[in-house]
Design a protein around this motif. Structure first.
Motif, PDB file in Angstrom:
ATOM      1  N   ARG A   2      43.713 -12.157 -26.618  1.00 42.55           N
ATOM      2  CA  ARG A   2      44.761 -12.997 -26.568  1.00 42.55           C
ATOM      3  C   ARG A   2      46.125 -12.654 -25.746  1.00 42.55           C
ATOM      4  NH1 ARG A   2      49.063 -15.768 -28.650  1.00 42.55           N
ATOM      5  NH2 ARG A   2      48.758 -17.812 -29.755  1.00 42.55           N
ATOM      6  N   LYS A  35      35.301 -21.108 -24.091  1.00 45.45           N
ATOM      7  CA  LYS A  35      35.354 -21.198 -25.605  1.00 45.45           C
ATOM      8  C   LYS A  35      36.162 -20.208 -25.961  1.00 45.45           C
ATOM      9  CE  LYS A  35      32.115 -21.292 -29.525  1.00 45.45           C
ATOM     10  NZ  LYS A  35      30.565 -21.021 -29.736  1.00 45.45           N
ATOM     11  N   THR A  36      36.099 -19.044 -25.328  1.00 52.19           N
ATOM     12  CA  THR A  36      36.839 -18.040 -25.921  1.00 52.19           C
ATOM     13  C   THR A  36      38.478 -18.068 -25.619  1.00 52.19           C
ATOM     14  OG1 THR A  36      35.395 -16.306 -25.239  1.00 52.19           O
ATOM     15  CG2 THR A  36      37.393 -15.235 -25.198  1.00 52.19           C
ATOM     16  N   TYR A  38      39.842 -21.260 -25.842  1.00 51.12           N
ATOM     17  CA  TYR A  38      39.919 -22.276 -26.910  1.00 51.12           C
ATOM     18  C   TYR A  38      40.106 -21.542 -28.422  1.00 51.12           C
ATOM     19  CZ  TYR A  38      40.033 -26.050 -23.514  1.00 51.12           C
ATOM     20  OH  TYR A  38      40.210 -26.934 -22.346  1.00 51.12           O
ATOM     21  N   SER A  39      39.648 -20.435 -28.372  1.00 51.51           N
ATOM     22  CA  SER A  39      39.590 -19.968 -29.678  1.00 51.51           C
ATOM     23  C   SER A  39      40.872 -19.156 -29.978  1.00 51.51           C
ATOM     24  CB  SER A  39      38.451 -18.795 -29.802  1.00 51.51           C
ATOM     25  OG  SER A  39      38.849 -17.715 -29.079  1.00 51.51           O
ATOM     26  N   HIS A  40      41.783 -19.012 -28.919  1.00 59.21           N
ATOM     27  CA  HIS A  40      43.075 -18.420 -29.045  1.00 59.21           C
ATOM     28  C   HIS A  40      44.163 -19.398 -28.902  1.00 59.21           C
ATOM     29  CE1 HIS A  40      41.767 -14.293 -29.461  1.00 59.21           C
ATOM     30  NE2 HIS A  40      40.741 -14.648 -28.391  1.00 59.21           N
ATOM     31  N   GLU A  42      44.890 -23.677 -28.450  1.00 59.37           N
ATOM     32  CA  GLU A  42      44.348 -24.913 -28.896  1.00 59.37           C
ATOM     33  C   GLU A  42      43.971 -25.849 -27.746  1.00 59.37           C
ATOM     34  OE1 GLU A  42      45.957 -28.837 -31.414  1.00 59.37           O
ATOM     35  OE2 GLU A  42      46.838 -26.728 -31.769  1.00 59.37           O
TER      36      GLU A  42
END
Length: 201
Positions: A2, A35-36, A38-40, A42
């Protein structure tokens, strides 16, 4: 991960601008999937918000460290200017202008935070300068602090100060000298001239 995403996004935003940098660009730069990211985060707006506020608090902490050195107030302002320009990488992409244009709510939030944090620093700088005899005794401290802050904010307005006419470094130099020449005593002017001359060497 992150923090790495936040760091790289901040770097890209400062160099290329908020509008230019896409989530695809960031993913490609880092060699990771969207995707990685957006996993951290929004969405891009959240990423811009966190990157901006993270940078703001980092700069704010650095300014506090400079103030803690208790240099004379004129030298202090030049040290702060130098530090901020390094942290903002000379604002190649006119980030403040883009923030105001594309993320107006975030810009207003940031401005309020800056007023809260910087107002106190400016008040302290002006009062100490008056005590040292390098700023004029008859200054209205609240007015000078507010006029300085409003001027500093306006430097990011490309309608007023287009990049075709001024570099960010030139603007910061002109503005700080303009501010100080309006409030210094003869003793302060001597210090100011010495700093300006040493910066030109």
């Amino acid at each position: 991960m992150r923090e790495e995403i936040l760091h790289k996004a901040t770097e890209l935003f400062l160099n290329l601008g908020f509008k230019s940098v896409t989530m695809d660009d960031l993913a490609n730069e880092m060699g990771i999937s969207k995707k990685t990211i957006y996993s951290h985060f929004e969405n891009k707006t959240k990423l811009v918000e966190e990157a901006t506020m993270n940078l703001f608090w980092s700069i704010s902490d650095g300014i506090d460290q400079i103030i803690a050195l208790k240099k004379n107030p004129i030298e202090e302002l030049y040290e702060i200017k130098k530090f901020v320009m390094i942290r903002l990488k000379n604002e190649k992409a006119s980030t403040l202008y883009q923030l105001r244009k594309y993320y107006p709510r975030l810009f207003e939030t940031l401005k309020k935070r800056e007023i809260e944090v910087m107002h106190e620093c400016l008040i302290d700088n002006i009062r100490r300068g008056m005590e040292f005899g390098i700023y004029r005794k008859n200054l209205n401290v609240q007015f000078v602090a507010r006029i300085y802050f409003s001027g500093a904010i306006s430097l990011g307005d490309q309608d007023l100060f287009p990049v075709s006419k001024f570099t960010r470094i030139e603007l910061e130099d002109y503005f700080l000298e303009y501010h100080l020449r309006g409030i210094v005593t003869p003793k302060g002017r001597k210090i100011l001239n010495e700093i300006i001359n040493s910066n030109q060497d």
